[in-house]
Motif scaffolding. Sequence first.
Motif, mmCIF file in Angstrom:
data_model
loop_
_atom_site.group_PDB
_atom_site.id
_atom_site.type_symbol
_atom_site.label_atom_id
_atom_site.label_comp_id
_atom_site.label_asym_id
_atom_site.label_seq_id
_atom_site.Cartn_x
_atom_site.Cartn_y
_atom_site.Cartn_z
ATOM 1 N N ARG A 152 0.844 -1.200 0.000
ATOM 2 C CA ARG A 152 0.000 0.000 0.000
ATOM 3 C C ARG A 152 0.875 1.244 0.000
ATOM 4 N N PRO A 153 0.334 2.394 -0.391
ATOM 5 C CA PRO A 153 1.087 3.647 -0.239
ATOM 6 C C PRO A 153 1.485 3.831 1.219
ATOM 7 N N VAL A 154 2.738 4.192 1.425
ATOM 8 C CA VAL A 154 3.274 4.260 2.787
ATOM 9 C C VAL A 154 2.818 5.548 3.466
ATOM 10 N N GLU A 155 1.836 5.402 4.322
ATOM 11 C CA GLU A 155 1.340 6.540 5.097
ATOM 12 C C GLU A 155 1.648 6.390 6.586
ATOM 13 N N ARG A 156 1.523 5.154 7.107
ATOM 14 C CA ARG A 156 1.816 4.910 8.523
ATOM 15 C C ARG A 156 2.883 3.828 8.627
ATOM 16 N N VAL A 157 3.860 4.094 9.500
ATOM 17 C CA VAL A 157 5.035 3.224 9.616
ATOM 18 C C VAL A 157 5.185 2.753 11.050
ATOM 19 N N LEU A 158 5.565 1.492 11.203
ATOM 20 C CA LEU A 158 5.864 0.937 12.526
ATOM 21 C C LEU A 158 7.282 0.386 12.509
ATOM 22 N N LEU A 159 8.119 0.889 13.424
ATOM 23 C CA LEU A 159 9.465 0.356 13.606
ATOM 24 C C LEU A 159 9.496 -0.445 14.898
ATOM 25 N N VAL A 160 9.971 -1.662 14.810
ATOM 26 C CA VAL A 160 10.103 -2.529 15.981
ATOM 27 C C VAL A 160 11.562 -2.497 16.414
ATOM 28 N N THR A 161 11.838 -1.865 17.552
ATOM 29 C CA THR A 161 13.211 -1.764 18.058
ATOM 30 C C THR A 161 13.440 -2.824 19.126
ATOM 31 N N LEU A 162 14.551 -3.528 19.017
ATOM 32 C CA LEU A 162 14.896 -4.575 19.977
ATOM 33 C C LEU A 162 16.106 -4.113 20.785
ATOM 34 N N THR A 163 15.865 -3.801 22.051
ATOM 35 C CA THR A 163 16.929 -3.365 22.955
ATOM 36 C C THR A 163 16.880 -4.228 24.206
ATOM 37 N N SER A 164 17.623 -3.826 25.218
ATOM 38 C CA SER A 164 17.650 -4.586 26.468
ATOM 39 C C SER A 164 16.746 -3.940 27.507
ATOM 40 N N ASP A 165 16.502 -4.677 28.592
ATOM 41 C CA ASP A 165 15.732 -4.132 29.713
ATOM 42 C C ASP A 165 16.630 -3.376 30.689
ATOM 43 N N ARG A 166 17.929 -3.674 30.653
ATOM 44 C CA ARG A 166 18.876 -3.055 31.587
ATOM 45 C C ARG A 166 20.025 -2.422 30.814
ATOM 46 N N GLY A 167 20.720 -1.523 31.496
ATOM 47 C CA GLY A 167 21.865 -0.855 30.895
ATOM 48 C C GLY A 167 23.164 -1.598 31.168
ATOM 49 N N LEU A 168 24.253 -0.833 31.263
ATOM 50 C CA LEU A 168 25.585 -1.382 31.518
ATOM 51 C C LEU A 168 26.006 -2.385 30.437
ATOM 52 N N CYS A 169 25.674 -2.071 29.187
ATOM 53 C CA CYS A 169 26.075 -2.948 28.079
ATOM 54 C C CYS A 169 26.655 -2.116 26.936
ATOM 55 N N GLY A 170 27.387 -1.065 27.294
ATOM 56 C CA GLY A 170 28.048 -0.252 26.297
ATOM 57 C C GLY A 170 27.070 0.498 25.404
ATOM 58 N N ALA A 171 27.387 0.510 24.106
ATOM 59 C CA ALA A 171 26.560 1.243 23.136
ATOM 60 C C ALA A 171 25.479 0.369 22.522
ATOM 61 N N PHE A 172 25.195 -0.770 23.132
ATOM 62 C CA PHE A 172 24.244 -1.734 22.580
ATOM 63 C C PHE A 172 22.882 -1.089 22.307
ATOM 64 N N ASN A 173 22.338 -0.417 23.286
ATOM 65 C CA ASN A 173 21.001 0.180 23.140
ATOM 66 C C ASN A 173 21.022 1.448 22.293
ATOM 67 N N SER A 174 22.006 2.290 22.517
ATOM 68 C CA SER A 174 22.053 3.563 21.791
ATOM 69 C C SER A 174 22.251 3.344 20.290
ATOM 70 N N ASN A 175 22.979 2.288 19.910
ATOM 71 C CA ASN A 175 23.179 2.011 18.485
ATOM 72 C C ASN A 175 21.860 1.682 17.785
ATOM 73 N N VAL A 176 21.016 0.909 18.462
ATOM 74 C CA VAL A 176 19.712 0.563 17.884
ATOM 75 C C VAL A 176 18.847 1.812 17.740
ATOM 76 N N MET A 177 18.828 2.638 18.775
ATOM 77 C CA MET A 177 17.995 3.838 18.717
ATOM 78 C C MET A 177 18.508 4.823 17.669
ATOM 79 N N LYS A 178 19.823 4.944 17.540
ATOM 80 C CA LYS A 178 20.380 5.807 16.493
ATOM 81 C C LYS A 178 19.994 5.298 15.110
ATOM 82 N N ALA A 179 20.078 3.978 14.930
ATOM 83 C CA ALA A 179 19.713 3.395 13.631
ATOM 84 C C ALA A 179 18.240 3.628 13.316
ATOM 85 N N ALA A 180 17.384 3.523 14.327
ATOM 86 C CA ALA A 180 15.956 3.758 14.121
ATOM 87 C C ALA A 180 15.697 5.213 13.737
ATOM 88 N N VAL A 181 16.333 6.139 14.434
ATOM 89 C CA VAL A 181 16.157 7.564 14.121
ATOM 90 C C VAL A 181 16.679 7.873 12.729
#
Length: 295
Positions: free
Chosen positions: A72-101
């Motif tokens: 269909r014509p792209v009007e509404r988009v859903l991005l599914v981001t997979l990150t962790s529930d906890r921190g202390l894992c380096g750039a693991f979470n921030s890399n996913v969020m940067k890629a999504a943005v």
Amino acid sequence: MASLKEVRDRIGSVNSTQQITKAMKMVAAAKLRRAQDSIIQMRPYARKLNEMMSTVSEGAESLAESPYSQVRPVERVLLVTLTSDRGLCGAFNSNVMKAAVNRIESHYTKQALLKNVDILAIGKKGAEGMARRGFSTIGQFSDIFTRLSFVNVKEAADFIMDAFAKGTYDVVELVYNEFKNVATQVVRTEPFLPIQSSTDSPAGNAASNANYIFEPAEDEILNELIPKALKIQLYRAVLESNASEHGARMTAMDKATENAQEMLKELRLIYNRTRQAAITKEILEIVGGAEALAS
């Protein structure tokens, strides 16, 4: 210069932190082994399932009629981001969020301006981070990693597939870390819905040159295979992210332990210098006092 008591307190604090990071590294290593085994076992199954779907879908009319293949014509988009529930894992979470943005800014700028881009965050850090960035988050699947199983991932997949089939979203994409090894995780952005015919793939070309007898009917097989393949695709991405998280945390805690060791060396050197300076000062005071009495 800091007093001896202050330096001793800092040494004790760094020493305690080092013990914590060592323990966290060992826990992450134990979890990584299980997570790595799970994803290694899942990859061949997911690959073979995709090959089967390519074989069955080649030339099948039901693929075009499937609610999960509607372009269909792209009007509404859903991005599914997979990150962790906890921190202390380096750039693991921030890399996913940067890629999504970056994905939104490069491909879905118009939709974002109209507030037509939603985030389904699997992992609490992704939900919090994307909300801070001003994106709308939907779904309640942030605790999947605390009770990771195919049944729980299937609930998220059913939610996504149902939303696409109803026309709530025109495109669904996954953003996650793919596990390579303990020290390397590669951020992937891959399409989830709509599914498309793989006539350009090697599997699709091979299928077009072969004749098969299907039992039951080809369309029946495809109608059963498509939902299962989509659920397995999401489950594989979750397992990839889970293994990547433990690898990233193990690496981060190993580096933190090394940094703590370096800091302890510096603090002990400062402590010895401070102690030596204090002793020298006391000796000078004693000598000065003795000379004053002698005179």
